[in-house]
Design a protein around this motif. Structure first.
Motif, PDB file in Angstrom:
ATOM      1  N   TYR A  64       0.844  -1.184   0.000  1.00 34.16           N
ATOM      2  CA  TYR A  64       0.000   0.000   0.000  1.00 34.16           C
ATOM      3  C   TYR A  64       0.886   1.242   0.000  1.00 34.16           C
ATOM      4  O   TYR A  64       2.017   1.203   0.491  1.00 34.16           O
ATOM      5  CB  TYR A  64      -0.914   0.028   1.231  1.00 34.16           C
ATOM      6  N   HIS A  65       0.369   2.357  -0.523  1.00 31.82           N
ATOM      7  CA  HIS A  65       1.096   3.625  -0.499  1.00 31.82           C
ATOM      8  C   HIS A  65       1.181   4.083   0.957  1.00 31.82           C
ATOM      9  O   HIS A  65       0.175   4.059   1.665  1.00 31.82           O
ATOM     10  CB  HIS A  65       0.376   4.666  -1.364  1.00 31.82           C
ATOM     11  N   ALA A  72      -1.259  -0.967  -4.130  1.00 35.40           N
ATOM     12  CA  ALA A  72      -0.386  -0.919  -5.307  1.00 35.40           C
ATOM     13  C   ALA A  72      -1.078  -1.545  -6.512  1.00 35.40           C
ATOM     14  O   ALA A  72      -0.881  -1.123  -7.648  1.00 35.40           O
ATOM     15  CB  ALA A  72       0.929  -1.629  -5.023  1.00 35.40           C
TER      16      ALA A  72
END
Length: 131
Positions: A64-65, A72
């Motif tokens: 995940y960011h 992602a």
């Protein structure tokens, strides 16, 4: 009994991404291990681990960011299905999101991305699109 284990694998990843899970466990196979390896090499997952036992499993750590918490993997779609296989030769390999995503191809040289298949000049069965 699952009729399409690859579709089940991709659906579990998609559902875990939607639910913002950190890890997802799936029954393991050589094809799923090859797909997980490609997802790891292309930066779509943090890591994966193969665990042997009575029922071998594949543990996948999703990415995940860090600030926005967006996954992602925005889309992961099964293309070739058991009822209708999709093949592409080296000249007609698909481009996902105009080169921003990847297509995973099963070839005679193993499971590789569309970019690698294009570079090697080989075609094969289009398994899925990831972006």
């Amino acid at each position: 009994m699952i009729t399409d284990p690859i579709a089940d694998f991709l659906t579990r990843i998609r559902n875990a991404n939607t639910a913002k899970h950190k890890m997802v466990e799936v029954p393991a196979s050589k094809m799923k291990l090859a797909i997980a390896n490609i997802l790891f090499e292309q930066g779509y997952i943090v890591n994966y681990k193969f665990e042997e036992g009575i029922k071998p499993t594949l543990k996948i750590a999703l990415k995940y960011h860090p600030k926005t918490k967006m996954p992602a993997i925005s889309t992961i779609t099964r293309i070739s299905k058991p009822g209708l296989r999709q093949y592409a030769d080296s000249e007609n390999l698909p481009r996902v999101m105009n080169g921003l995503g990847i297509a995973i191809i099963s070839t005679s040289k193993g499971v590789i991305t569309d970019k690698e298949a294009r570079a090697q000049g080989i075609g094969g069965e289009v398994i899925c699109y990831v972006s």
